[in-house]
Design an enzyme around this catalytic site. Structure first.
Site, PDB file in Angstrom:
ATOM      1  N   GLU A 107      31.690  27.639  51.949  1.00 40.77           N
ATOM      2  CA  GLU A 107      30.335  27.878  52.802  1.00 40.77           C
ATOM      3  C   GLU A 107      30.491  29.233  53.742  1.00 40.77           C
ATOM      4  OE1 GLU A 107      27.601  26.581  52.158  1.00 40.77           O
ATOM      5  OE2 GLU A 107      28.816  25.350  50.645  1.00 40.77           O
ATOM      6  N   SER A 193      46.726  40.424  43.174  1.00 36.07           N
ATOM      7  CA  SER A 193      45.654  40.059  42.139  1.00 36.07           C
ATOM      8  C   SER A 193      45.995  40.521  40.601  1.00 36.07           C
ATOM      9  CB  SER A 193      44.447  40.952  42.494  1.00 36.07           C
ATOM     10  OG  SER A 193      44.014  40.759  43.702  1.00 36.07           O
ATOM     11  N   HIS A 322      34.519  30.084  39.424  1.00 32.44           N
ATOM     12  CA  HIS A 322      35.808  30.711  39.417  1.00 32.44           C
ATOM     13  C   HIS A 322      36.114  31.300  40.776  1.00 32.44           C
ATOM     14  CE1 HIS A 322      39.015  33.720  38.513  1.00 32.44           C
ATOM     15  NE2 HIS A 322      38.272  34.795  38.896  1.00 32.44           N
ATOM     16  N   SER A 323      35.232  32.179  41.455  1.00 32.88           N
ATOM     17  CA  SER A 323      35.266  32.477  42.886  1.00 32.88           C
ATOM     18  C   SER A 323      34.193  32.587  43.418  1.00 32.88           C
ATOM     19  CB  SER A 323      36.077  33.967  42.628  1.00 32.88           C
ATOM     20  OG  SER A 323      35.046  34.773  42.259  1.00 32.88           O
TER      21      SER A 323
END
Lengths: 433, 368
Positions: A107, A193, A322-323
């Site tokens: 959020e 990453s 996913h993100s």
């Protein structure tokens, strides 16, 4: 990829020697033949002859090991790990904490307060079940959706928040995107990453730990999408040939961003590949924290006792997007994710198990949820208030010692900021005393 | 031998061509100038470069129980003999073959280094380092930085044979140093001979940052000189002035140093000028001070490297030199390099930055 076409330091005279086949005459060959067994002798594989032309393909999928069913009820009591109620409750606490932290940070990204986030929805049991089966000295390499392992090991809420905010308390000095956690103290190697790069690294670490004869193993987590990378192949093969005590833990959640696993591979998942590399392999129900716990515990024992790798494929479902940069309804139905949320969610399963054992109540549940929410929100507020690190931290740790050219560049920036200070967000960054 | 010399000096065109074919193509494009760096470093022995490299690894394995040497075919001694007898001496768990997979080799090495072990990885040819480019550039180089110095892989050294060898064609001749020079976090080093190789490799192995050690493979057997027997360290990030002069600064590294020294000799003979030859030694970080001091003295620069021109490391040197030495430059900086083509097999004599091309550049900057 290395070609071997060129002479490789071998003397010319050696290269000109006739091959053996030219030297043996027919008679001696027949003599030698009569003394041999009739099995294939090719060095590349030990096999039997067959006179039937058949292509080999595996027909039966590797079964999925479970301890509890979807309602959280133990199926075979012999498989139930004899965990103390406190341990089970701690597992539950960690899964809940991860879940609530996810909600709040997701959020907060939507509100633009942090730049990026990735939730762990639906995969909480894979983290906690595996982490609980290891010792805290075992070294962890992760992908990015394994925050629960850190929760289990005691990475504090402040540490999570500080990293996501990149503030002056972040152990990573604010250099990486949110959720790229790492902790030397907790033996959790910093996340990066690029996918799958950590897998061969984990193998190297396992090799070194084996040599220094510590009773430590290495676990490396990755998704089923990352398993398509060349580095995964490298790692499986190196671990097997170099006898490394490493646990390969694959989270097969059905999707790599938008790509369903049907477009990721055609074999029997990731587990199906293990035997091809000579790696002991098991597939588990990743929504069953006890199945994950049992499998990881057995894998750790096997890896250390045999100095060999183990492959563990935990079947699960990526319930969240996913993100925060992804809207998963663009490639799968909202109902599909909802179904997993409602019918087979790892936290609900463990909750039901605990209730059925009489070690959990509605009051305890309500108190736990409220307490965690409070803790997360106060850590969140603390992290938000802290300044970012001093901008000079941009230049340190590139090397163990700062080389001259970097000192010069830092100095240049310092001079520049003297003139153009008002054009940069210097107020948000810590001033070096 | 005498017959060949006769051929070489013969005025008969056919015989000269025969000589060129038999001898020049078999021999190299440079003559080796031995180093005299051994005097203060104790007992020394005649060694070639592969023996000197072997010696550095031997000493490391002997002193550092965590050290391991691995790569493709290193167990039997390596395709260039650099790891000869090391497995026999130190055992199969310390000197071992890996599967044939460069990204695996470097990833594996980073992991070893992550837990503090000394990892000496070999990539069989620098041409084949590219499958490991991701592991080197995204992982090894950034490991310390991204973790806030919690984790690093400083004890990793990657050795790879590089450079022209006479007949290596596209994939046994490359000089990829400029690709890595663009990756902050790495150290990139190229020795010019046996004695330098031993001291620099020892420094790379001991250094706290991941190092790429590029070994000009044509020097493995041809670079023979006195090399100290004991361990010694040579500084990283420092250039060497291998020949002092005042007319032109010639900058190179690896095999090219020998080409430049011969160029300087010819320039002295034919033009009576003294060239200053600088071996850069370290590509990253590189020694700006030594270079600019020399250029401020001579006012003229020729940079030479085997790798292609465009975005070769010479471009970085030239840009920095013009920034640091603008008021001292008497002529534009010249770059003599490989051409912007893949490295060709049969055309190698025309591709490499020969002493004649270097000499022409020296003439050009002097005439400017």
């Amino acid at each position: 990829m290395a070609s071997r076409v060129i002479s490789r330091g071998v003397k010319v005279s050696q290269r000109l020697l006739l091959p053996f086949s030219f030297r043996a005459n027919v008679k001696s060959r027949v003599g030698a033949l009569s003394q041999m067994s009739d099995l294939p002798m090719f060095p590349g594989a030990q096999s039997q002859w067959t006179e039937k032309l058949e292509f080999s393909i595996r027909e039966n999928a590797i079964p999925t090991y479970r301890v509890t069913d979807r309602r959280g009820m133990v199926v075979d009591h012999l498989e139930e790990p004899q965990l103390k109620p406190e341990t089970v409750k701690r597992m539950y606490y960690c899964m809940k904490l991860l879940n609530i932290m996810d909600h709040i940070l997701y959020e907060s990204q939507r509100q633009g307060r942090i730049s990026f986030y990735m939730t762990n929805y639906g995969e909480e049991a894979t983290h906690i079940g595996s982490a609980a089966a290891l010792t805290d000295d075992d070294l962890v390499y992760g992908q990015y959706r394994e925050a629960g392992v850190l929760v289990w090991r005691g990475f504090s809420l402040d540490e999570f928040m500080n990293q996501c905010y990149g503030n002056c308390e972040d152990g990573g000095k604010g250099r990486q995107m949110p959720i790229h956690y790492g902790s030397k103290r907790l033996n959790f190697v910093t996340i990066s990453s690029p996918l799958a790069t950590q897998i061969p690294q984990a193998v190297g670490a396992a090799y070194a730990l084996k040599r220094s004869s510590d009773d430590k193993c290495v676990i490396v987590y990755f998704g089923e999408g990352a398993a398509s990378e060349g580095d995964c192949h490298a790692a499986f093969n190196f671990a097997a040939t170099l006898n490394c005590p490493v646990i390969f833990f694959c989270r097969n959640n059905g999707y790599a961003i938008s790509t369903p696993s049907s477009e990721q591979y055609r074999g029997d998942g990731i587990a199906g590949r293990g035997p091809g590399y000579g790696i002991a392999t098991v597939r588990v129900d990743g929504n069953d924290v006890f199945a994950v716990y049992n499998a990881t515990k057995a894998a750790r024992k096997y890896a250390l006792e045999n100095s060999k790798p183990v492959l563990l494929e935990a079947m699960t479902y990526r319930v969240g997007h996913h993100s925060t940069s992804d809207d998963s309804s663009a490639y799968r139905s909202v109902e599909e994710a909802q179904k997993w949320n409602e019918t087979d969610y790892p936290i609900s399963r463990l909750h039901n198990y605990m209730v059925s054992k009489g070690i959990w109540s509605v009051e305890e549940e309500n108190k736990l949820t409220a307490d965690i929410k409070k803790e997360v929100l106060s850590a969140f507020a603390r992290a938000e208030k802290l300044p970012k690190p001093n901008w000079k931290e941009m230049f340190s740790d590139v090397y163990s010692e700062m080389p001259e050219h970097l000192m010069k560049q830092m100095k240049m920036m310092e001079e520049h900021l003297k003139k153009y200070k008002s054009e940069y967000p210097v107020d948000q960054f810590k001033i070096l005393s | 031998m005498r017959a060949l010399k006769c051929l070489a000096t013969s005025s008969n065109k056919f015989l000269t061509q025969c000589y060129n074919f038999v001898f020049i193509r078999k021999s190299s494009h440079f003559k080796y100038y031995p180093d005299g760096i051994t005097s203060d470093k104790g007992k020394s022995l005649k060694m070639n470069m592969f023996q000197a490299i072997n010696s550095a690894m031997d000493i490391t394995l002997n002193k550092d129980p965590s050290a391991v040497v691995f790569g493709e075919d290193v167990a039997f001694g390596g395709v260039f003999r650099c790891t000869l007898d090391l497995q026999k001496k130190y055992g199969k768990d310390r000197v071992f073959n890996t599967p044939l997979c460069e990204q695996g080799i470097v990833g594996f090495g980073i992991g070893l280094a992550n837990v503090g072990a000394t990892a000496i990885a070999e990539i069989q040819f620098a041409d084949y380092i590219l499958p490991a480019f991701d592991q080197i550039v995204n992982e090894a180089a950034k490991c310390r930085y991204r973790s806030g110095n919690q984790f690093h892989c400083g004890s990793l050294t990657i050795r790879a044979p590089c450079g022209a060898v006479g007949h290596g064609g596209l994939y046994h001749s490359q000089s990829p140093e400029a690709f890595f020079a663009h990756a902050p976090g790495l150290k990139v080093v190229v020795p010019r001979g046996a004695a330098k190789a031993k001291g620099l490799l020892a420094s790379c192995i001991k250094d706290n940052d991941p190092c790429i050690f590029l070994e000009p493979k044509v020097l493995y057997r041809s670079a023979v000189e006195d090399v100290p027997v004991d361990e010694y360290l040579l500084p990283l990030g420092k250039a060497d002035i291998v020949l002092e002069g005042d007319a032109v600064t010639l900058i190179g590294w690896g095999t090219q140093i020998h080409v430049l020294r011969e160029t300087a000799e010819i320039a002295k003979k034919t033009m009576n000028v003294n060239c200053e030859v600088i071996d850069l030694v370290s590509i990253l970080p590189w020694d700006v001070d030594t270079v600019s001091k020399s250029v401020k003295k001579t006012g003229r620069v020729v940079i030479a490297h085997e790798a292609p021109l465009t975005c070769g490391f010479g471009a970085e040197l030239a840009a920095t030199i013009q920034e640091e030495c603008f008021l001292h430059l008497e002529a534009p900086v010249q770059r003599v390099t490989g051409f912007d083509t893949p490295f060709p097999c049969i055309f190698e004599p025309f591709y490499i930055p020969t002493k004649w091309r270097c000499l022409e550049a020296v003439q050009a900057v002097l005439k400017y």
